[in-house]
Motif scaffolding. Structure first.
Motif, PDB file in Angstrom:
ATOM      1  N   LEU A   1     122.214   5.208  -7.569  1.00 38.55           N
ATOM      2  CA  LEU A   1     123.088   4.057  -7.797  1.00 38.55           C
ATOM      3  C   LEU A   1     123.506   3.967  -9.257  1.00 38.55           C
ATOM      4  O   LEU A   1     124.691   3.732  -9.561  1.00 38.55           O
ATOM      5  N   VAL A   2     122.554   4.159 -10.162  1.00 42.13           N
ATOM      6  CA  VAL A   2     122.879   4.107 -11.591  1.00 42.13           C
ATOM      7  C   VAL A   2     123.849   5.227 -11.952  1.00 42.13           C
ATOM      8  O   VAL A   2     124.825   5.018 -12.709  1.00 42.13           O
ATOM      9  N   TYR A   3     123.598   6.410 -11.398  1.00 40.60           N
ATOM     10  CA  TYR A   3     124.496   7.556 -11.686  1.00 40.60           C
ATOM     11  C   TYR A   3     125.889   7.279 -11.171  1.00 40.60           C
ATOM     12  O   TYR A   3     126.892   7.576 -11.841  1.00 40.60           O
ATOM     13  N   ASP A   4     126.007   6.673  -9.991  1.00 34.36           N
ATOM     14  CA  ASP A   4     127.315   6.377  -9.403  1.00 34.36           C
ATOM     15  C   ASP A   4     128.054   5.345 -10.241  1.00 34.36           C
ATOM     16  O   ASP A   4     129.271   5.471 -10.481  1.00 34.36           O
ATOM     17  N   ILE A   5     127.325   4.325 -10.691  1.00 30.18           N
ATOM     18  CA  ILE A   5     127.954   3.287 -11.517  1.00 30.18           C
ATOM     19  C   ILE A   5     128.456   3.870 -12.824  1.00 30.18           C
ATOM     20  O   ILE A   5     129.572   3.575 -13.277  1.00 30.18           O
TER      21      ILE A   5
END
Length: 270
Positions: free
Chosen positions: A250-254
């Motif tokens: 999720l952090v990588y996608d954001i």
């Protein structure tokens, strides 16, 4: 008259004199014991005296109806002398009251000695049964065995025994030393008999019962609980790893979206 008195004294000596058989009395620590003279009346007795140990410590005496007590602290406030028979009772006893007691009965010039050996036993604990390298299995293809260990700590004057139903299997004894005893026993899982470990001395006993099937059931339950705990731990770990991975993704996608948005904004401005 004199001849009759002599005959009476000789008969009396033969009745109350030293018994060729050793007289032994046992008692439990904290309890009491009574040493008996064997007399039913003391009208003709001049004196009855009780002494203790190799030093012949004076305990008490009865002379012409008057009771005298000694001053030894081992017997102080613990001695009771029966006036009608001369029987001696000692209460609240401990190991220091174990030993040889000497009784003297005097009639005229005749003194009849008698000795009684007293042994005071400490209370015995309930033995403990533990499993030593148990291997229990309900499989009929192999004979599984379990080694049991019965133990008793700090004991003396006792016997430790294993019984199968009412049959004695093995035993071990200790005399006057205060030590720890252990007695092993190998049993098979298929054996449906009840076992018991008994710790006893001459006046009391303590028993621990055990059914081998219950032992193995307990062992199976232990392993089942252990497996369940391991499975729960693995599931928890997997869920934890999955949660961490989801957060990372999720952090990588954001961050990727933010970078892409910044690039588009910069391109529009130019």
């Amino acid at each position: 008259m004199i001849l009759a008195l002599v005959l009476f004294c000789l008969c009396f000596v033969s009745l109350i004199g030293a018994d060729p058989d050793e007289i032994n009395v046992s008692a439990m620590e904290g309890g009491f014991f009574t040493l008996r003279t064997g007399l039913t009346g003391i009208q003709s007795v001049d004196e009855i005296e009780w002494r203790f140990g190799s030093s012949r410590t004076f305990i008490t005496s009865l002379e012409k109806g008057i009771i005298t007590y000694g001053v030894d602290k081992r017997f102080r406030d613990r001695v009771q002398l029966e006036k009608q028979t001369g029987d001696l009772t000692i209460t609240n006893v401990s190991d220091e009251h174990s030993g040889v007691y000497e009784l003297s009965i005097t009639i005229g010039l005749i003194v009849s000695p008698k000795t009684i050996t007293v042994t005071v036993y400490a209370p015995i604990p309930v033995p403990v049964i533990t499993k030593y390298s148990p291997q229990c299995s309900s499989s009929s293809s192999s004979v599984s065995k379990s080694v049991l260990l019965c133990s008793a700590l700090n004991v003396s004057h006792v016997t430790l025994s294993w019984y199968k139903a009412n049959s004695l299997l093995s035993s071990i004894s200790v005399s006057d030393l205060s030590i720890s005893l252990s007695l092993p026993l190998e049993v098979e899982y298929q054996d449906k008999n009840s076992y018991s470990c008994v710790l006893n001395n001459p006046i009391s006993n303590q028993t621990r019962h055990l059914d081998i099937t219950q032992l193995c059931q307990t062992q199976d339950q232990y392993w089942s609980q252990w497996k369940e705990a391991v499975i729960r731990l693995v599931v928890t770990a997997v869920v934890g790893v999955a949660a961490v991975a989801a957060v990372v993704v999720l952090v990588y996608d954001i961050r990727s979206r933010r970078i892409e948005l910044e690039r588009k904004t910069k391109f529009i401005k130019e």
